[in-house]
Design a protein around this motif. Sequence first.
Motif, PDB file in Angstrom:
ATOM      1  N   CYS A 173      68.006   0.505  51.533  1.00 53.27           N
ATOM      2  CA  CYS A 173      67.509  -0.778  52.039  1.00 53.27           C
ATOM      3  C   CYS A 173      66.900  -0.624  53.430  1.00 53.27           C
ATOM      4  O   CYS A 173      65.871  -1.244  53.745  1.00 53.27           O
ATOM      5  N   MET A 174      67.514   0.208  54.252  1.00 48.85           N
ATOM      6  CA  MET A 174      66.972   0.445  55.583  1.00 48.85           C
ATOM      7  C   MET A 174      65.572   1.041  55.486  1.00 48.85           C
ATOM      8  O   MET A 174      64.667   0.673  56.251  1.00 48.85           O
ATOM      9  N   GLU A 175      65.390   1.952  54.555  1.00 50.92           N
ATOM     10  CA  GLU A 175      64.074   2.549  54.360  1.00 50.92           C
ATOM     11  C   GLU A 175      63.038   1.510  53.957  1.00 50.92           C
ATOM     12  O   GLU A 175      61.842   1.654  54.260  1.00 50.92           O
ATOM     13  N   ARG A 176      63.484   0.449  53.295  1.00 45.74           N
ATOM     14  CA  ARG A 176      62.586  -0.601  52.813  1.00 45.74           C
ATOM     15  C   ARG A 176      62.499  -1.792  53.765  1.00 45.74           C
ATOM     16  O   ARG A 176      61.903  -2.806  53.444  1.00 45.74           O
ATOM     17  N   GLY A 177      63.139  -1.668  54.938  1.00 43.27           N
ATOM     18  CA  GLY A 177      62.973  -2.687  55.963  1.00 43.27           C
ATOM     19  C   GLY A 177      64.036  -3.762  56.003  1.00 43.27           C
ATOM     20  O   GLY A 177      63.759  -4.895  56.405  1.00 43.27           O
ATOM     21  N   LEU A 178      65.291  -3.429  55.611  1.00 45.06           N
ATOM     22  CA  LEU A 178      66.375  -4.409  55.654  1.00 45.06           C
ATOM     23  C   LEU A 178      67.634  -3.758  56.219  1.00 45.06           C
ATOM     24  O   LEU A 178      68.076  -2.722  55.728  1.00 45.06           O
ATOM     25  N   SER A 179      68.211  -4.375  57.232  1.00 47.91           N
ATOM     26  CA  SER A 179      69.453  -3.895  57.829  1.00 47.91           C
ATOM     27  C   SER A 179      70.578  -4.887  57.560  1.00 47.91           C
ATOM     28  O   SER A 179      70.384  -6.100  57.648  1.00 47.91           O
ATOM     29  N   PHE A 180      71.756  -4.368  57.224  1.00 51.38           N
ATOM     30  CA  PHE A 180      72.944  -5.200  57.060  1.00 51.38           C
ATOM     31  C   PHE A 180      74.167  -4.351  57.341  1.00 51.38           C
ATOM     32  O   PHE A 180      74.077  -3.136  57.511  1.00 51.38           O
ATOM     33  N   LYS A 181      75.310  -4.983  57.382  1.00 53.40           N
ATOM     34  CA  LYS A 181      76.573  -4.280  57.612  1.00 53.40           C
ATOM     35  C   LYS A 181      77.203  -3.892  56.276  1.00 53.40           C
ATOM     36  O   LYS A 181      77.093  -4.619  55.290  1.00 53.40           O
ATOM     37  N   VAL A 182      77.867  -2.749  56.262  1.00 56.24           N
ATOM     38  CA  VAL A 182      78.743  -2.387  55.155  1.00 56.24           C
ATOM     39  C   VAL A 182      80.180  -2.546  55.648  1.00 56.24           C
ATOM     40  O   VAL A 182      80.565  -1.972  56.666  1.00 56.24           O
ATOM     41  N   SER A 183      80.974  -3.346  54.943  1.00 56.03           N
ATOM     42  CA  SER A 183      82.339  -3.647  55.363  1.00 56.03           C
ATOM     43  C   SER A 183      83.338  -3.163  54.320  1.00 56.03           C
ATOM     44  O   SER A 183      83.061  -3.195  53.117  1.00 56.03           O
ATOM     45  N   ASN A 184      84.492  -2.723  54.809  1.00 50.31           N
ATOM     46  CA  ASN A 184      85.589  -2.323  53.931  1.00 50.31           C
ATOM     47  C   ASN A 184      85.180  -1.227  52.954  1.00 50.31           C
ATOM     48  O   ASN A 184      85.759  -1.086  51.888  1.00 50.31           O
ATOM     49  N   GLY A 185      84.132  -0.490  53.321  1.00 50.50           N
ATOM     50  CA  GLY A 185      83.691   0.632  52.513  1.00 50.50           C
ATOM     51  C   GLY A 185      82.737   0.296  51.396  1.00 50.50           C
ATOM     52  O   GLY A 185      81.864   1.096  51.059  1.00 50.50           O
ATOM     53  N   ASN A 186      82.849  -0.910  50.793  1.00 49.11           N
ATOM     54  CA  ASN A 186      82.047  -1.195  49.599  1.00 49.11           C
ATOM     55  C   ASN A 186      81.490  -2.615  49.554  1.00 49.11           C
ATOM     56  O   ASN A 186      81.063  -3.071  48.495  1.00 49.11           O
ATOM     57  N   VAL A 187      81.480  -3.313  50.674  1.00 48.87           N
ATOM     58  CA  VAL A 187      80.967  -4.689  50.682  1.00 48.87           C
ATOM     59  C   VAL A 187      79.693  -4.758  51.516  1.00 48.87           C
ATOM     60  O   VAL A 187      79.708  -4.444  52.712  1.00 48.87           O
ATOM     61  N   ILE A 188      78.608  -5.141  50.878  1.00 48.55           N
ATOM     62  CA  ILE A 188      77.364  -5.437  51.586  1.00 48.55           C
ATOM     63  C   ILE A 188      77.533  -6.811  52.215  1.00 48.55           C
ATOM     64  O   ILE A 188      77.681  -7.809  51.512  1.00 48.55           O
TER      65      ILE A 188
ATOM     66  N   LYS B  71      86.565   0.822  44.380  1.00 45.26           N
ATOM     67  CA  LYS B  71      85.480   0.722  45.361  1.00 45.26           C
ATOM     68  C   LYS B  71      84.413   1.793  45.144  1.00 45.26           C
ATOM     69  O   LYS B  71      84.728   2.963  44.924  1.00 45.26           O
ATOM     70  N   ALA B  72      83.157   1.362  45.264  1.00 42.85           N
ATOM     71  CA  ALA B  72      82.033   2.289  45.193  1.00 42.85           C
ATOM     72  C   ALA B  72      81.561   2.589  46.612  1.00 42.85           C
ATOM     73  O   ALA B  72      80.428   2.269  47.002  1.00 42.85           O
ATOM     74  N   ALA B  73      82.424   3.219  47.411  1.00 39.66           N
ATOM     75  CA  ALA B  73      82.140   3.391  48.837  1.00 39.66           C
ATOM     76  C   ALA B  73      80.917   4.275  49.071  1.00 39.66           C
ATOM     77  O   ALA B  73      80.015   3.915  49.830  1.00 39.66           O
ATOM     78  N   GLY B  74      80.888   5.445  48.440  1.00 40.45           N
ATOM     79  CA  GLY B  74      79.739   6.327  48.623  1.00 40.45           C
ATOM     80  C   GLY B  74      78.446   5.703  48.142  1.00 40.45           C
ATOM     81  O   GLY B  74      77.404   5.814  48.797  1.00 40.45           O
ATOM     82  N   HIS B  75      78.512   5.011  47.014  1.00 38.54           N
ATOM     83  CA  HIS B  75      77.324   4.336  46.479  1.00 38.54           C
ATOM     84  C   HIS B  75      76.829   3.254  47.443  1.00 38.54           C
ATOM     85  O   HIS B  75      75.620   3.072  47.619  1.00 38.54           O
ATOM     86  N   THR B  76      77.757   2.533  48.036  1.00 38.46           N
ATOM     87  CA  THR B  76      77.364   1.430  48.910  1.00 38.46           C
ATOM     88  C   THR B  76      76.639   1.941  50.138  1.00 38.46           C
ATOM     89  O   THR B  76      75.651   1.340  50.596  1.00 38.46           O
ATOM     90  N   GLU B  77      77.078   3.069  50.670  1.00 32.76           N
ATOM     91  CA  GLU B  77      76.372   3.659  51.811  1.00 32.76           C
ATOM     92  C   GLU B  77      74.962   4.086  51.412  1.00 32.76           C
ATOM     93  O   GLU B  77      74.002   3.886  52.164  1.00 32.76           O
TER      94      GLU B  77
END
Length: 451
Positions: free
Chosen positions: A406-421, A394-400
């Motif tokens: 993405c938030m800075e660029r105007g997109l919000s989503f959930k991160v699940s299980n540490g590494n799933v967008i 898992k790339a947990a730190g990278h995924t965060e």
Amino acid sequence: MDFRANTRTEGDINLSSERRSFQEAWLSPETKEVLAEDSRYFLHQSMSTPCLNVITNAEGIYLEDMDGRKIMDFHGNSVHQVGYKNRYVLDAVMAQLENLPFLPRRFTNPVAIRLAQKLVQLAPGDLNKVLFTPGGTSAIGLALKLARKATGKFKTLSTWDSFHGASLDAISVGGEGVFRNGIGPLLPGSEHMMPYNSYRSIFGDHDDGTYSLNYLEYMLEREEDVGAIILEPVRSTDVQIPPQAYFQRLRRLCDQYGVLLILDEIPTAFGRTGTMFVHEHFGIVPDIVVIGKGFGGGVFPMAGIIVREGLDVAQDISLGHYTHEKSSVGCAAALATIEFIENNGLLEHAVQMGAYLQQRLTEMMQRHEAIGDVRVIGMLAGIELVTNRHTKEKAAGHTEKVMYLCMERGLSFKVSNGNVITLVPPLITTQQQLDQALTIIEEAIDITFTT
């Protein structure tokens, strides 16, 4: 603070250094002051307070923060199928507010009956009875109580890593550590089995869920007091999609051992997967379907259960003695939501956009070694980020980092299980808007994994 793997099963971490860096760089002093006030008055908890940002408006697929930035909301707590401020839903709610804003218990009203009729018409087989509640967690409680009453058996089986709500009974049948750890004794009779794909690491793609169901059958042969099995037909957080064969065998096992099958479709019903109900994909009829979230049209908290007619056996007790059980306003919102989905072809649109998402994400996976897997069903998608595609680390730190870029660029989503967008766009999202969102994600992956 030590953020162990089991604290990342559902959502991002609200006390991480990545969040602090994002807030420091992107939020105005005025917004930070409001967040500080929120933190002062609300109890702190994982995935909530301390909060990320201050939202002051929402319309269509967009949130607007206190600093005036518009954000595409591909999270929405899975309530926003028909978009924010949907005019059709708002008009129905306003009309009902003017007519009957609250219905006391013991009485009914025409809009509640019309909603019940609509659900029964849509649901397959003999799913002909309904009961409403103000929230999904309480609807899970209804289902668990009805299963005990109908079968005379008190044990339930569910899967590890599942989520069914945050109340004590719901976390008992749920399987996520972030909700259960340190709480102490939970609901007696709550037993767990492995998720459908838990043996993949041993048997690879040859496992279609058979091995976990072999274990289930072993349990049912020895546990005579199991009344129900409760599952998410599609795991909405990290988008796990069992094959049809899994659910068809599961249905046969339930019938063989006299066990009720409860499907938790709270975050996924009403068009999210391209069908009105998720179990339609699997060619089965469950005994109880639990609904919620998008049921209220992103306006009013509404949930409930749809059950087989033969389970109408609890007249001598109060299954759900809720003040807002048969809410006139909630029923108006829910009925309008279903009508809007039908009248605007959103089921067909979800299927088309699902095919487009699958195509775009497959292409992205071919370009980026950091994408270990993509999973899509309708307008629900998971992008799994890894440090090594072969070991699936898992790339947990990278995924965060990707999420905040993405938030800075105007997109919000959930991160699940540490590494799933996890992408949960409103059903009204256009292909052009999906393109824009996926481009933002790909650029963020490029930046994160090349620096």
